[in-house]
Design an enzyme around this catalytic site. Structure first.
Site, PDB file in Angstrom:
ATOM      1  N   ILE A   1     -10.859   2.499 -20.274  1.00 44.59           N
ATOM      2  CA  ILE A   1     -11.224   1.047 -20.212  1.00 44.59           C
ATOM      3  C   ILE A   1     -12.045   0.702 -18.730  1.00 44.59           C
ATOM      4  O   ILE A   1     -11.630   1.264 -17.827  1.00 44.59           O
ATOM      5  CB  ILE A   1      -9.934   0.139 -20.025  1.00 44.59           C
ATOM      6  CG1 ILE A   1      -8.908   0.380 -21.251  1.00 44.59           C
ATOM      7  CG2 ILE A   1     -10.349  -1.384 -20.087  1.00 44.59           C
ATOM      8  CD1 ILE A   1      -7.545  -0.403 -21.219  1.00 44.59           C
ATOM      9  N   LYS A   2     -12.971  -0.097 -19.036  1.00 45.80           N
ATOM     10  CA  LYS A   2     -13.712  -0.506 -17.964  1.00 45.80           C
ATOM     11  C   LYS A   2     -13.131  -1.284 -16.869  1.00 45.80           C
ATOM     12  O   LYS A   2     -13.266  -2.568 -16.869  1.00 45.80           O
ATOM     13  CB  LYS A   2     -15.137  -1.096 -18.197  1.00 45.80           C
ATOM     14  CG  LYS A   2     -16.365  -0.904 -17.127  1.00 45.80           C
ATOM     15  CD  LYS A   2     -17.453  -1.381 -17.786  1.00 45.80           C
ATOM     16  CE  LYS A   2     -18.478  -1.266 -16.826  1.00 45.80           C
ATOM     17  NZ  LYS A   2     -18.133  -1.646 -15.507  1.00 45.80           N
TER      18      LYS A   2
ATOM     19  N   ILE B   1      -1.178   2.571 -10.436  1.00 47.33           N
ATOM     20  CA  ILE B   1      -1.682   2.874  -9.250  1.00 47.33           C
ATOM     21  C   ILE B   1      -2.430   4.223  -9.225  1.00 47.33           C
ATOM     22  O   ILE B   1      -1.659   5.012  -9.624  1.00 47.33           O
ATOM     23  CB  ILE B   1      -0.761   2.603  -7.967  1.00 47.33           C
ATOM     24  CG1 ILE B   1      -0.224   1.259  -7.935  1.00 47.33           C
ATOM     25  CG2 ILE B   1      -1.456   3.269  -6.769  1.00 47.33           C
ATOM     26  CD1 ILE B   1       0.899   1.116  -6.756  1.00 47.33           C
TER      27      ILE B   1
ATOM     28  N   LYS C   1      -2.952  13.597 -12.572  1.00 47.16           N
ATOM     29  CA  LYS C   1      -2.266  12.871 -13.668  1.00 47.16           C
ATOM     30  C   LYS C   1      -1.353  13.951 -14.475  1.00 47.16           C
ATOM     31  O   LYS C   1      -0.310  13.614 -14.943  1.00 47.16           O
ATOM     32  CB  LYS C   1      -3.196  12.473 -14.722  1.00 47.16           C
ATOM     33  CG  LYS C   1      -4.023  11.175 -14.173  1.00 47.16           C
ATOM     34  CD  LYS C   1      -3.242  10.122 -13.894  1.00 47.16           C
ATOM     35  CE  LYS C   1      -4.010   8.792 -13.801  1.00 47.16           C
ATOM     36  NZ  LYS C   1      -3.205   7.542 -13.375  1.00 47.16           N
TER      37      LYS C   1
ATOM     38  N   LEU D   1     -11.819  -1.836 -12.636  1.00 43.25           N
ATOM     39  CA  LEU D   1     -12.328  -1.279 -11.063  1.00 43.25           C
ATOM     40  C   LEU D   1     -12.230   0.221 -10.681  1.00 43.25           C
ATOM     41  O   LEU D   1     -13.322   0.851 -10.385  1.00 43.25           O
ATOM     42  CB  LEU D   1     -11.717  -2.116 -10.114  1.00 43.25           C
ATOM     43  CG  LEU D   1     -12.236  -2.375  -8.660  1.00 43.25           C
ATOM     44  CD1 LEU D   1     -13.618  -2.919  -8.693  1.00 43.25           C
ATOM     45  CD2 LEU D   1     -11.288  -3.184  -7.871  1.00 43.25           C
ATOM     46  N   ALA D   2     -11.122   0.873 -11.053  1.00 43.49           N
ATOM     47  CA  ALA D   2     -10.696   2.222 -10.978  1.00 43.49           C
ATOM     48  C   ALA D   2     -11.840   2.932 -11.899  1.00 43.49           C
ATOM     49  O   ALA D   2     -12.242   3.985 -11.351  1.00 43.49           O
ATOM     50  CB  ALA D   2      -9.412   2.600 -10.954  1.00 43.49           C
TER      51      ALA D   2
ATOM     52  N   TYR E   1     -13.568  13.836 -14.195  1.00 44.61           N
ATOM     53  CA  TYR E   1     -11.992  13.335 -13.849  1.00 44.61           C
ATOM     54  C   TYR E   1     -11.551  14.246 -12.672  1.00 44.61           C
ATOM     55  O   TYR E   1     -10.771  13.586 -12.011  1.00 44.61           O
ATOM     56  CB  TYR E   1     -11.230  13.473 -15.182  1.00 44.61           C
ATOM     57  CG  TYR E   1     -10.080  12.367 -15.073  1.00 44.61           C
ATOM     58  CD1 TYR E   1     -10.344  10.922 -14.726  1.00 44.61           C
ATOM     59  CD2 TYR E   1      -8.982  12.530 -15.377  1.00 44.61           C
ATOM     60  CE1 TYR E   1      -9.424  10.137 -14.647  1.00 44.61           C
ATOM     61  CE2 TYR E   1      -7.971  11.513 -15.217  1.00 44.61           C
ATOM     62  CZ  TYR E   1      -8.190  10.422 -15.037  1.00 44.61           C
ATOM     63  OH  TYR E   1      -7.169   9.114 -14.894  1.00 44.61           O
TER      64      TYR E   1
ATOM     65  N   ASP F   1       0.824  -1.100  -0.092  1.00 44.57           N
ATOM     66  CA  ASP F   1       0.011  -0.001  -0.197  1.00 44.57           C
ATOM     67  C   ASP F   1       0.855   1.252  -0.090  1.00 44.57           C
ATOM     68  O   ASP F   1       1.798   1.354   0.829  1.00 44.57           O
ATOM     69  CB  ASP F   1      -0.892   0.055   1.326  1.00 44.57           C
ATOM     70  CG  ASP F   1      -1.877   1.049   1.275  1.00 44.57           C
ATOM     71  OD1 ASP F   1      -1.522   2.368   0.658  1.00 44.57           O
ATOM     72  OD2 ASP F   1      -2.768   0.901   1.883  1.00 44.57           O
TER      73      ASP F   1
HETATM   74  O1  0WD Z   1      -9.630   3.722 -18.073  1.00 47.84           O
HETATM   75  C1  0WD Z   1      -8.928   3.542 -17.355  1.00 47.84           C
HETATM   76  N1  0WD Z   1      -9.184   2.230 -16.634  1.00 47.84           N
HETATM   77  C2  0WD Z   1      -7.524   4.242 -17.484  1.00 47.84           C
HETATM   78  C3  0WD Z   1      -6.823   3.898 -16.395  1.00 47.84           C
HETATM   79  C4  0WD Z   1      -7.119   5.076 -18.564  1.00 47.84           C
HETATM   80  C5  0WD Z   1      -5.988   5.588 -18.349  1.00 47.84           C
HETATM   81  C6  0WD Z   1      -5.191   5.571 -17.262  1.00 47.84           C
HETATM   82  N2  0WD Z   1      -5.749   4.563 -16.140  1.00 47.84           N
HETATM   83  C7  0WD Z   1      -4.781   4.421 -14.880  1.00 47.84           C
HETATM   84  C8  0WD Z   1      -5.203   4.482 -13.821  1.00 47.84           C
HETATM   85  O2  0WD Z   1      -5.516   5.758 -13.474  1.00 47.84           O
HETATM   86  C9  0WD Z   1      -4.119   3.887 -12.869  1.00 47.84           C
HETATM   87  O3  0WD Z   1      -3.222   4.706 -12.825  1.00 47.84           O
HETATM   88  O4  0WD Z   1      -4.266   2.980 -15.043  1.00 47.84           O
HETATM   89  C10 0WD Z   1      -3.918   2.734 -13.811  1.00 47.84           C
HETATM   90  C11 0WD Z   1      -4.458   1.166 -13.407  1.00 47.84           C
HETATM   91  O5  0WD Z   1      -5.648   1.627 -13.198  1.00 47.84           O
HETATM   92  P1  0WD Z   1      -6.843   0.402 -13.716  1.00 47.84           P
HETATM   93  O6  0WD Z   1      -6.527  -0.719 -14.339  1.00 47.84           O
HETATM   94  O7  0WD Z   1      -7.791   1.090 -14.746  1.00 47.84           O
HETATM   95  O8  0WD Z   1      -7.739   0.085 -12.325  1.00 47.84           O
HETATM   96  P2  0WD Z   1      -7.582  -1.322 -11.236  1.00 47.84           P
HETATM   97  O9  0WD Z   1      -7.917  -2.258 -11.741  1.00 47.84           O
HETATM   98  O10 0WD Z   1      -8.712  -0.687 -10.386  1.00 47.84           O
HETATM   99  O11 0WD Z   1      -6.219  -0.822 -10.688  1.00 47.84           O
HETATM  100  C12 0WD Z   1      -5.588   0.136  -9.888  1.00 47.84           C
HETATM  101  C13 0WD Z   1      -5.344  -0.327  -8.765  1.00 47.84           C
HETATM  102  C14 0WD Z   1      -6.276  -0.404  -7.296  1.00 47.84           C
HETATM  103  O12 0WD Z   1      -7.093  -0.937  -7.434  1.00 47.84           O
HETATM  104  P3  0WD Z   1      -8.576  -0.142  -6.691  1.00 47.84           P
HETATM  105  O13 0WD Z   1      -9.618  -0.351  -7.960  1.00 47.84           O
HETATM  106  O14 0WD Z   1      -8.784  -1.586  -5.707  1.00 47.84           O
HETATM  107  O15 0WD Z   1      -8.236   0.822  -6.009  1.00 47.84           O
HETATM  108  O16 0WD Z   1      -4.231   0.543  -7.885  1.00 47.84           O
HETATM  109  C15 0WD Z   1      -4.093  -0.016  -6.726  1.00 47.84           C
HETATM  110  C16 0WD Z   1      -5.266  -0.846  -6.237  1.00 47.84           C
HETATM  111  O17 0WD Z   1      -4.610  -2.139  -6.522  1.00 47.84           O
HETATM  112  N3  0WD Z   1      -3.963   1.082  -5.613  1.00 47.84           N
HETATM  113  C17 0WD Z   1      -3.118   0.868  -4.614  1.00 47.84           C
HETATM  114  N4  0WD Z   1      -2.059   0.058  -4.641  1.00 47.84           N
HETATM  115  C18 0WD Z   1      -1.220   0.277  -3.508  1.00 47.84           C
HETATM  116  N5  0WD Z   1      -1.630   1.334  -2.791  1.00 47.84           N
HETATM  117  C19 0WD Z   1      -3.391   1.990  -3.679  1.00 47.84           C
HETATM  118  C20 0WD Z   1      -2.356   2.262  -2.594  1.00 47.84           C
HETATM  119  N6  0WD Z   1      -2.714   3.020  -1.592  1.00 47.84           N
HETATM  120  N7  0WD Z   1      -4.641   2.434  -4.182  1.00 47.84           N
HETATM  121  C21 0WD Z   1      -4.939   1.799  -5.172  1.00 47.84           C
END
Ligand code: 0WD
Length: 254
Positions: free
Chosen positions: A191-192, A92, A162, A194-195, A155, A64
C-alpha cells in the site's frame, strides 16, 4: 454497541491518514472501541492529534521505540487514564532508505541493528509493557510483509527484520498464551504509505501485485483495518501465533 464495545487499546504507528495503523484505528472505532494513539515526534503530533479527535480517541503522547523513556511514559499514561487495555496494535517499521534499494548484501551493521530494533524488537518491548495492562487477557497485533517469506525486490534488510518479527509473534504467542493474551501478525499487501515510499521501485511492486494477485487488485488501508479489527475483537479469540495474509491472495502465487 458493536464488536469492540467496552474495549480500549493502543494503536502505535499512525503517521498520517494513509497509515495502515489509521485504517485499523478507524475500524476499531467504527465498532465502538476506544483507541489511544501515539505519535513519533512533534512533526507527526500535528497530524495525529486531529485524527485522534476524529475518532474520539486519546492522544497518549510521544512514543519513539528507540527511546525507552518515551515508551514507558506512554504506558504509564495509559495505565493512569484507563487502568487496563484490551488490545495493542504495533504498526511500526524503519530502515535507512539508502538500503531499501540495491543489494541486501551491502547492508551496514549500523542500519541492520537499527532496522531490527525499530521493526522487530519494538514488538517485544511493547508486549512486555502491555502484558501488565492486560490482566484479563487481550490481543496484540503487528504488521508484516511477504518479503519475510520470499525475496522481494529492494525489501532487503526489512525482509530479514520481518522474518524475525514473524518468529517473535510465535514466541510471544507461547509466552503470553497462559495470560490469555493473543499475538498475531497481518501480512499486508503493498500500500502506498509514507514508509512504503522509501522502498525502491515501489510503484512497480504495486502494479505487479495488481496484475498477479488472485483478486487482481491491491488492498486498501480500510481493508487491512477490518482484518485488524478481527484480530482485536473476540471474533479471533481462538487464534494466536498466526501470520494472516491480507494481500488479495498474492502469497499463493508469488
Ligand atoms: O505496503 C505497505 N505499506 C506495507 C506496510 C505492507 C506490509 C506491511 N507494512 C507494515 C510496515 O512495515 C509497518 O510495520 O505496516 C506497518 C505500518 O506501516 P505503513 O502504514 O505502511 O507506514 P507509515 O504510515 O509510514 O507508518 C509507519 C510509522 C512511521 O512512519 P514514518 O514513515 O514516519 O517512519 O512507524 C512509526 C512512524 O510513525 N515509526 C516509529 N514509531 C515509534 N518509534 C518509529 C520509532 N522509532 N519509526 C517509525
Amino acid at each position: 454497541q458493536g464488536l469492540m464495545a467496552g474495549k480500549r487499546g493502543l494503536v502505535l504507528g499512525v503517521a498520517n491518514n494513509r497509515s495502515i495503523a489509521w485504517g485499523i484505528a478507524k475500524a476499531i472505532h467504527g465498532q465502538g472501541g476506544l483507541v489511544g494513539l501515539t505519535y513519533q515526534g512533534d512533526a507527526l503530533r500535528k497530524r495525529v492529534e486531529p485524527l485522534a479527535a476524529e475518532i474520539g480517541g486519546l492522544v497518549v503522547g510521544h512514543c519513539d521505540v528507540t527511546d525507552t523513556e518515551s515508551v514507558d511514559a506512554c504506558f504509564a499514561k495509559v495505565e493512569q487514564e484507563w487502568g487496563t487495555i484490551d488490545f495493542l496494535v504495533h504498526a511500526i517499521a524503519f530502515s535507512d532508505k539508502d538500503e531499501l534499494t540495491g543489494r541486501y548484501v551491502d547492508t551496514s551493521a549500523e542500519n541492520f541493528s537499527k532496522t531490527m530494533l525499530i521493526s522487530c524488537y519494538s514488538l517485544t518491548a511493547v508486549a512486555q509493557r502491555a502484558e501488565k495492562l492486560m490482566p484479563n487477557g487481550g490481543s496484540i497485533v503487528t504488521l508484516t510483509y511477504y518479503g519475510a517469506e520470499k525475496v522481494m525486490p529492494h525489501y532487503n534488510v526489512m525482509g530479514v527484520a520481518k522474518a524475525a518479527l514473524e518468529a517473535s509473534v510465535r514466541y510471544l504467542a507461547v509466552d503470553l498464551g497462559p495470560s490469555k493474551i493473543r499475538v498475531n501478525a497481518i501480512s499486508a499487501g503493498p500500500i502506498k504509505t509514507l514508509a512504503a515510499s522509501g522502498i525502491g521501485d515501489f510503484r512497480y511492486i504495486l502494479k505487479w501485485n495488481e496484475y498477479n494477485a488472485p483478486l487482481r487488485r491491491t488492498v486498501t488501508t480500510d481493508e487491512v483495518g477490518d482484518v485488524g479489527l478481527y484480530f482485536c475483537s473476540d471474533l479471533s479469540r481462538s487464534v494466536t501465533g498466526e501470520v494472516h495474509h491480507a494481500d488479495s491472495g498474492y502469497h499463493v502465487v508469488g
